[in-house]
Design an enzyme around this catalytic site. Structure first.
Site, PDB file in Angstrom:
ATOM      1  N   VAL A  13     -10.702  17.701 -15.436  1.00 26.35           N
ATOM      2  CA  VAL A  13     -10.098  16.389 -15.201  1.00 26.35           C
ATOM      3  C   VAL A  13     -11.061  15.272 -15.611  1.00 26.35           C
ATOM      4  O   VAL A  13     -10.692  14.302 -16.286  1.00 26.35           O
ATOM      5  CB  VAL A  13      -9.693  16.247 -13.710  1.00 26.35           C
ATOM      6  CG1 VAL A  13      -9.263  14.834 -13.387  1.00 26.35           C
ATOM      7  CG2 VAL A  13      -8.590  17.228 -13.372  1.00 26.35           C
ATOM      8  N   PHE A 261      10.536  23.104 -16.517  1.00 26.22           N
ATOM      9  CA  PHE A 261      10.055  23.886 -15.367  1.00 26.22           C
ATOM     10  C   PHE A 261      11.160  24.750 -14.764  1.00 26.22           C
ATOM     11  O   PHE A 261      11.283  24.889 -13.553  1.00 26.22           O
ATOM     12  CB  PHE A 261       9.365  22.983 -14.328  1.00 26.22           C
ATOM     13  CG  PHE A 261       7.950  22.731 -14.711  1.00 26.22           C
ATOM     14  CD1 PHE A 261       7.638  21.851 -15.728  1.00 26.22           C
ATOM     15  CD2 PHE A 261       6.921  23.448 -14.118  1.00 26.22           C
ATOM     16  CE1 PHE A 261       6.342  21.668 -16.151  1.00 26.22           C
ATOM     17  CE2 PHE A 261       5.620  23.273 -14.535  1.00 26.22           C
ATOM     18  CZ  PHE A 261       5.329  22.381 -15.557  1.00 26.22           C
ATOM     19  N   CYS A 272      -4.081  24.767 -10.132  1.00 29.08           N
ATOM     20  CA  CYS A 272      -3.458  23.675  -9.376  1.00 29.08           C
ATOM     21  C   CYS A 272      -2.317  24.110  -8.464  1.00 29.08           C
ATOM     22  O   CYS A 272      -2.421  23.974  -7.250  1.00 29.08           O
ATOM     23  CB  CYS A 272      -2.967  22.616 -10.342  1.00 29.08           C
ATOM     24  SG  CYS A 272      -4.284  22.023 -11.400  1.00 29.08           S
TER      25      CYS A 272
HETATM   26  C1  UGA Z   1      -0.047  21.438 -13.320  1.00 26.29           C
HETATM   27  C2  UGA Z   1       0.948  20.279 -13.415  1.00 26.29           C
HETATM   28  O1  UGA Z   1       1.965  20.560 -14.386  1.00 26.29           O
HETATM   29  C3  UGA Z   1       0.231  18.984 -13.781  1.00 26.29           C
HETATM   30  O2  UGA Z   1       1.172  17.893 -13.780  1.00 26.29           O
HETATM   31  C4  UGA Z   1      -0.845  18.721 -12.740  1.00 26.29           C
HETATM   32  O3  UGA Z   1      -1.572  17.541 -13.036  1.00 26.29           O
HETATM   33  C5  UGA Z   1      -1.812  19.897 -12.722  1.00 26.29           C
HETATM   34  O4  UGA Z   1      -1.085  21.087 -12.396  1.00 26.29           O
HETATM   35  C6  UGA Z   1      -2.858  19.587 -11.687  1.00 26.29           C
HETATM   36  O5  UGA Z   1      -2.562  19.537 -10.506  1.00 26.29           O
HETATM   37  O6  UGA Z   1      -4.004  19.227 -12.076  1.00 26.29           O
HETATM   38  P1  UGA Z   1      -1.175  23.107 -15.103  1.00 26.29           P
HETATM   39  O7  UGA Z   1      -1.623  23.894 -13.910  1.00 26.29           O
HETATM   40  O8  UGA Z   1      -2.147  22.790 -16.168  1.00 26.29           O
HETATM   41  O9  UGA Z   1      -0.590  21.666 -14.613  1.00 26.29           O
HETATM   42  O10 UGA Z   1      -0.029  23.941 -15.792  1.00 26.29           O
HETATM   43  P2  UGA Z   1       1.562  23.903 -15.963  1.00 26.29           P
HETATM   44  O11 UGA Z   1       1.868  23.716 -17.384  1.00 26.29           O
HETATM   45  O12 UGA Z   1       2.179  22.992 -14.999  1.00 26.29           O
HETATM   46  O13 UGA Z   1       1.897  25.443 -15.598  1.00 26.29           O
HETATM   47  C7  UGA Z   1       1.571  25.997 -14.329  1.00 26.29           C
HETATM   48  C8  UGA Z   1       2.100  27.414 -14.209  1.00 26.29           C
HETATM   49  O14 UGA Z   1       3.506  27.406 -14.070  1.00 26.29           O
HETATM   50  C9  UGA Z   1       1.805  28.314 -15.406  1.00 26.29           C
HETATM   51  O15 UGA Z   1       1.402  29.583 -14.935  1.00 26.29           O
HETATM   52  C10 UGA Z   1       3.122  28.411 -16.134  1.00 26.29           C
HETATM   53  O16 UGA Z   1       3.272  29.597 -16.859  1.00 26.29           O
HETATM   54  C11 UGA Z   1       4.090  28.352 -14.962  1.00 26.29           C
HETATM   55  N1  UGA Z   1       5.416  27.852 -15.345  1.00 26.29           N
HETATM   56  C12 UGA Z   1       5.573  26.581 -15.802  1.00 26.29           C
HETATM   57  C13 UGA Z   1       6.516  28.692 -15.209  1.00 26.29           C
HETATM   58  O17 UGA Z   1       6.395  29.855 -14.770  1.00 26.29           O
HETATM   59  N2  UGA Z   1       7.729  28.200 -15.531  1.00 26.29           N
HETATM   60  C14 UGA Z   1       7.923  26.946 -16.005  1.00 26.29           C
HETATM   61  O18 UGA Z   1       9.079  26.582 -16.286  1.00 26.29           O
HETATM   62  C15 UGA Z   1       6.814  26.113 -16.141  1.00 26.29           C
END
Ligand code: UGA
Length: 440
Positions: A13, A261, A272
């Site tokens: 970050v 999502f 996160c």
């Molecule tokens: C997440 C949030 O999306 C950010 O907005 C936030 O700032 C960040 O956490 C944080 O708190 O710092 P991130 O952890 O980088 O970001 O990743 P995402 O792209 O959100 O994915 C998170 C997980 O959810 C991954 O394992 C992804 O594969 C899974 N996911 C995501 C799904 O299983 N389905 C979806 O439709 C979307």
């Protein structure tokens, strides 16, 4: 207006925040306690894998707008800045509650720093912290070590980030909203000035410290719950002869739901969602409310890798290939990745495990040294009996159905991310199973 900023913590970050503020024209000091990181950053090499970050670092170092400094050097040189951003980690305690030791240490250091400052300075927490942390934990420490009063002699803000790993630069520069929690108007106005270069159409939400802290948790908890919801629907679809892809597509067309999502699979991971859901549950229970829905979202997520495992059938004596280790594509981050849980489960059986990931292998080797890592997806699936697809990397999506058929010993593919088209995979006549795919 060009402002002087210091960013405490040059992790994920902090580094993205510092670099993007520099890109928008501010003068930024990235401060960290790790000399290796400082050297790398000053040589325009990001210590983390994040698309676009190296180029932005280079541009801003060359223009003299960004400099990384060891914490002790930054403080001893008494460099004056207008605003500081605390971007230190907020890990979990054993019981899931938030561990604030780095926030406390940063507050102590900054307290000593602002003691020596002649100008008005605003301390801003960007790390994700539970409601009350900025006002009730950081504030007294800052006041104790500075001998000054918050809201009078210095400002205090909470400004959460909404950055996704892998698209953090884009998320920072093209954000939907800027949340400014402030102890008073003066602090909030100064923080808002930093964001002047952003389009005026970007919503600025000015609120108090606790609300800003809660907005970040509520957003992550909502997204995590949305994923667990669609995972649960996918699990039901699979057992009822329904393709969850079509269901997710159709419900996503409702503007109240929206398609983002809504991808089902082996569950969410990363640094996160899992941590923040746990911290919010703990904070909620501490305040006297049992958050049943959040607990259920967490429970569904824990079970998703097991759902994939169950689909593989008998495992003893088999060679297993795993395509994808990172918690999502475009990152080398394996924290809380579903792959870890799945591999631990597989190890309970008599299996030989081979794994491939284009970026995360080195990180995985540190925690799971006793499995075989391959340099290509083809090498990974070669001679395996069962293949689990756990991350939707483009290198994995590029595989053809015939690759599995030709290279695997007994091709059974369990697609945990719906990377492949079930119809094409099944045309070749081998066993293809996918979470949420009920038409077997
Ligand atoms: C997440 C949030 O999306 C950010 O907005 C936030 O700032 C960040 O956490 C944080 O708190 O710092 P991130 O952890 O980088 O970001 O990743 P995402 O792209 O959100 O994915 C998170 C997980 O959810 C991954 O394992 C992804 O594969 C899974 N996911 C995501 C799904 O299983 N389905 C979806 O439709 C979307």
């Amino acid at each position: 207006m060009r402002m002087k900023i210091c960013v405490l913590g040059s992790g994920y970050v902090g580094l993205v925040t510092g670099t993007c503020f520099a890109e928008m024209g501010h003068e930024v000091y990235c401060v960290d306690i790790d000399p290796k990181k400082i050297n790398l950053i000053n040589n325009a090499t990001s210590p983390i894998f994040e698309p676009g970050l190296d180029e932005l670092l280079k541009n801003n170092i060359e223009k003299g707008r960004l400099k990384a400094l060891l914490a002790e050097d930054f403080y001893s040189k008494k460099i004056q800045t207008d605003i500081s951003f605390i971007c230190v980690p907020t890990p979990s305690n054993e019981d899931g509650s938030i561990d604030l030791k780095f926030i406390e240490k940063a507050s102590e250091d900054l307290g000593r720093y602002i003691k020596s400052l002649e100008n008005y300075h605003v301390v801003t927490i960007k790390s994700t912290v539970v409601p009350g942390t900025t006002g009730d934990i950081a504030r007294p420490i800052l006041e104790k070590y500075s001998g000054k009063k918050a809201g009078q002699d210095f400002g205090l803000c909470m400004n959460p980030e909404f950055l996704r790993e892998g698209s953090a630069i884009e998320d920072f520069l093209n954000t939907d909203k800027i949340v400014i929690g402030a102890i008073d108007k003066k602090s909030g106005d100064l923080l808002e000035k930093i964001y002047e270069p952003w389009d005026e159409k970007v919503h600025r939400i000015k609120t108090n410290l606790r609300t800003a802290e809660m907005i970040k948790y509520a957003q992550n908890a909502f997204l995590a719950t949305k994923i667990s919801f669609i995972n649960e629907i996918a699990n039901i679809c699979q057992r009822n002869g329904v393709d969850a892809n079509e269901v997710a597509y159709a419900i996503g067309l409702d503007r109240r739901i929206n398609p983002r999502f809504l991808r089902f699979g082996v569950g969410y991971g990363g640094s996160c969602f899992p941590k923040d859901v746990k911290a919010l549950i703990a904070a909620s229970e501490k305040s006297g409310y049992i958050p049943r829905l959040l607990k259920a979202a967490e429970e569904v997520n824990k079970q998703q890798p097991i759902e994939a495992l169950k689909m593989a059938g008998g495992l003893n004596g088999k060679t297993i290939s795993i395509l994808g280790l990172a918690f999502k594509p475009n990152t080398d981050d394996i924290r809380e990745a579903p792959s870890i849980k799945l591999i631990h489960e597989l190890k309970k059986h008599d299996t030989k495990i081979k794994a491939y990931d284009p970026q995360a292998t080195e990180n995985m080797k540190k925690i799971l040294p006793n499995i075989t890592y391959t340099d290509s997806p083809l090498e990974c699936i070669k001679d395996s009996d069962v293949c689990f697809v756990l991350t939707g990397w483009k290198e994995i999506k590029q595989l053809e159905p015939k690759d599995f058929l030709n290279l695997m010993k007994t091709p059974i593919v369990v697609d945990g991310r719906r990377v492949f088209d079930p119809e094409k995979m099944k045309q070749l006549g081998f066993t293809y199973k996918a979470i949420g795919y009920g038409l077997t």
